[in-house]
Design a protein around this motif. Structure first.
Motif, PDB file in Angstrom:
ATOM      1  N   ILE A   1       0.823  -1.213   0.000  1.00 11.86           N
ATOM      2  CA  ILE A   1       0.000   0.000   0.000  1.00 11.86           C
ATOM      3  C   ILE A   1       0.860   1.268   0.000  1.00 11.86           C
ATOM      4  CG2 ILE A   1      -2.094  -0.993   1.050  1.00 11.86           C
ATOM      5  CD1 ILE A   1      -1.062   0.096   3.751  1.00 11.86           C
ATOM      6  N   ASN A   2       2.158   1.111  -0.258  1.00  5.34           N
ATOM      7  CA  ASN A   2       3.017   2.301  -0.370  1.00  5.34           C
ATOM      8  C   ASN A   2       4.223   1.931  -1.254  1.00  5.34           C
ATOM      9  OD1 ASN A   2       4.984   0.985   1.455  1.00  5.34           O
ATOM     10  ND2 ASN A   2       3.375   1.365   2.980  1.00  5.34           N
ATOM     11  N   PRO A   3       4.940   2.951  -1.793  1.00  5.31           N
ATOM     12  CA  PRO A   3       6.065   2.651  -2.706  1.00  5.31           C
ATOM     13  C   PRO A   3       7.151   1.788  -2.058  1.00  5.31           C
ATOM     14  CG  PRO A   3       5.392   4.930  -2.947  1.00  5.31           C
ATOM     15  CD  PRO A   3       4.615   4.392  -1.772  1.00  5.31           C
ATOM     16  N   TYR A   4       7.383   1.933  -0.763  1.00  7.93           N
ATOM     17  CA  TYR A   4       8.383   1.075  -0.101  1.00  7.93           C
ATOM     18  C   TYR A   4       7.989  -0.399  -0.260  1.00  7.93           C
ATOM     19  CZ  TYR A   4      10.806  -1.402   3.666  1.00  7.93           C
ATOM     20  OH  TYR A   4      11.534  -2.321   4.388  1.00  7.93           O
ATOM     21  N   GLY A   5       6.725  -0.700   0.070  1.00 11.70           N
ATOM     22  CA  GLY A   5       6.249  -2.083  -0.055  1.00 11.70           C
ATOM     23  C   GLY A   5       6.307  -2.559  -1.500  1.00 11.70           C
ATOM     24  N   TRP A   6       5.931  -1.679  -2.428  1.00  6.39           N
ATOM     25  CA  TRP A   6       5.984  -2.059  -3.854  1.00  6.39           C
ATOM     26  C   TRP A   6       7.429  -2.308  -4.292  1.00  6.39           C
ATOM     27  CZ3 TRP A   6       2.316  -4.100  -6.448  1.00  6.39           C
ATOM     28  CH2 TRP A   6       0.978  -3.727  -6.228  1.00  6.39           C
TER      29      TRP A   6
END
Ligand code: NAD
Length: 334
Positions: A135-140
């Motif tokens: 749910i955020n660019p870090y996770g992606w």
């Protein structure tokens, strides 16, 4: 045997180096020191270099005859990733490709992933085959790196172990290394620093979650146990074990208030709490199902009491605060 620890001057990487050394490996740290600390590199040589610099990395791999690698280097702040996603995709994803291009001749690649790849899962505890919904660019960025690592193996590349950490916490029980992030965004070190700095008001985000005391539950896993899992994963691959993905967590959740109670016991100090609204994207409960790591790797977390997890973090930060304090403060506390 020499093992490359990329990002080994950081929090988890330095604990991996100690665990590798105790298991008879020599850790070769490769780190650009953008976030890590040269003083945390104690168990082998430090090669200062960036993951984007393929030539430098290639030279280090060849010179030390590296046989395995642990890849921890990345940016790690969720909120920063939202406002500066390209930096995150560059450092965490593009550089994963550069690193893998230089490591095709080694026998084992252990990768630092995160529970953030699951987003806000519907089922707790979370198993490795739970659908991934960052749910955020870090996770992606970790999601994409996982894919890249699996695809390069499928086309004849290096065998991998992807380790999805839940909340890494605590510090080396002997006080040699610990968590020194700048800025610090994790609950336990923030609360410890708040006690040490004598700050009077500490924020707790969300007190109306459907949990036993209304605050969010997270799965804290001691960093020494986390580090030992890397050594087991590395040996597993070097012994010809199957590449795989493993959750690393304790499976026992602590609420924010339980963490702060453990800090109270470790420090003897009471924080003045300020209850704030929930933060967007902060689920009520995140808990790992880590049975696969136990079954396949033989991993057994050893430091599981909240007082020990929080207590080791507090002891490390207190000793660092005293070391850095002016002489008269050290005399006062003696
Ligand atoms: N700390 C946690 O709770 C947690 C949870 C889940 C996953 N992780 C993952 O574990 C890994 C390590 O986390 P940490 O808490 O030790 O972070 P950290 O910032 O302490 O360590 C990362 C290290 O990588 C180095 N680095 C970053 N970019 C680099 C580059 N381009 N070239 C060379 N070196 C570079 C930094 O200097 C630092 O020493 C990260 O990949 C993170 O995403 C951490």
């Amino acid at each position: 045997m020499n093992v490359l620890v990329i990002g080994g001057a950081g929090y988890i990487g330095s604990h991996c180096c100690k665990a590798l050394s105790q298991a008879g490996y020599t850790p070769i740290v490769y780190d650009n020191l953008s976030k890590g600390h040269a003083h945390a590199v104690k168990w082998g040589p430090l090669e200062v270099g960036d993951t984007a610099d393929g030539e430098r990395l290639h030279d280090v791999v060849r010179r030390y005859d590296v046989r395995g690698a642990i890849y921890l280097a990345s940016f790690i702040e969720v909120s920063e990733s939202v406002v500066d996603s390209l930096s995150y995709y560059h450092n965490n994803v593009a550089n994963t490709v550069s690193v893998l291009q230089q490591l095709q001749s080694i026998g084992a690649f252990v990768f630092s992933s995160t529970a953030a790849v699951y987003g806000e899962p519907k089922t707790i505890p979370i198993k490795e085959d739970t659908e991934l919904h960052p749910i955020n660019p870090y996770g992606w960025s970790k999601f994409m790196s996982e894919r890249i690592i699996q695809d390069q193996f499928a086309s004849g590349g290096v065998p991998y172990a992807i380790l999805r950490y839940f909340n890494a916490a605590g510090a080396d029980p002997y006080g040699e290394i610990g968590e020194e992030h700048e800025p610090e965004s994790h609950l336990i070190p923030r609360a410890c620093l708040s006690v040490l700095n004598g700050k009077c008001s500490f924020p707790v985000y969300g007190s109306d979650y459907p949990t036993r005391d209304g605050t969010a539950i997270r799965d804290y896993i001691h960093v020494t146990d986390l580090a030992n899992a890397h050594v087991l994963a590395l040996s597993h691959l070097l012994d010809g074990g199957q590449p795989d993905i493993f959750n690393l967590g304790s499976g026992q959740g602590l609420t924010v208030l339980e963490v702060l109670q453990a800090l109270r016991e470790a420090s003897g100090e009471v924080l003045d709490l300020r209850f704030e609204d929930r933060r967007p994207g902060d689920p009520a409960v995140l808990l790992a199902d880590a049975r696969k790591a136990k079954r396949v790797l033989g991993w057994r977390p050893a430091i599981t009491e909240p007082e020990d997890i929080v207590g080791t973090a507090f002891a490390f930060l207190k000793s660092r605060a005293l070391r850095d304090a002016p002489v008269y403060l050290r005399q006062l506390s003696a």
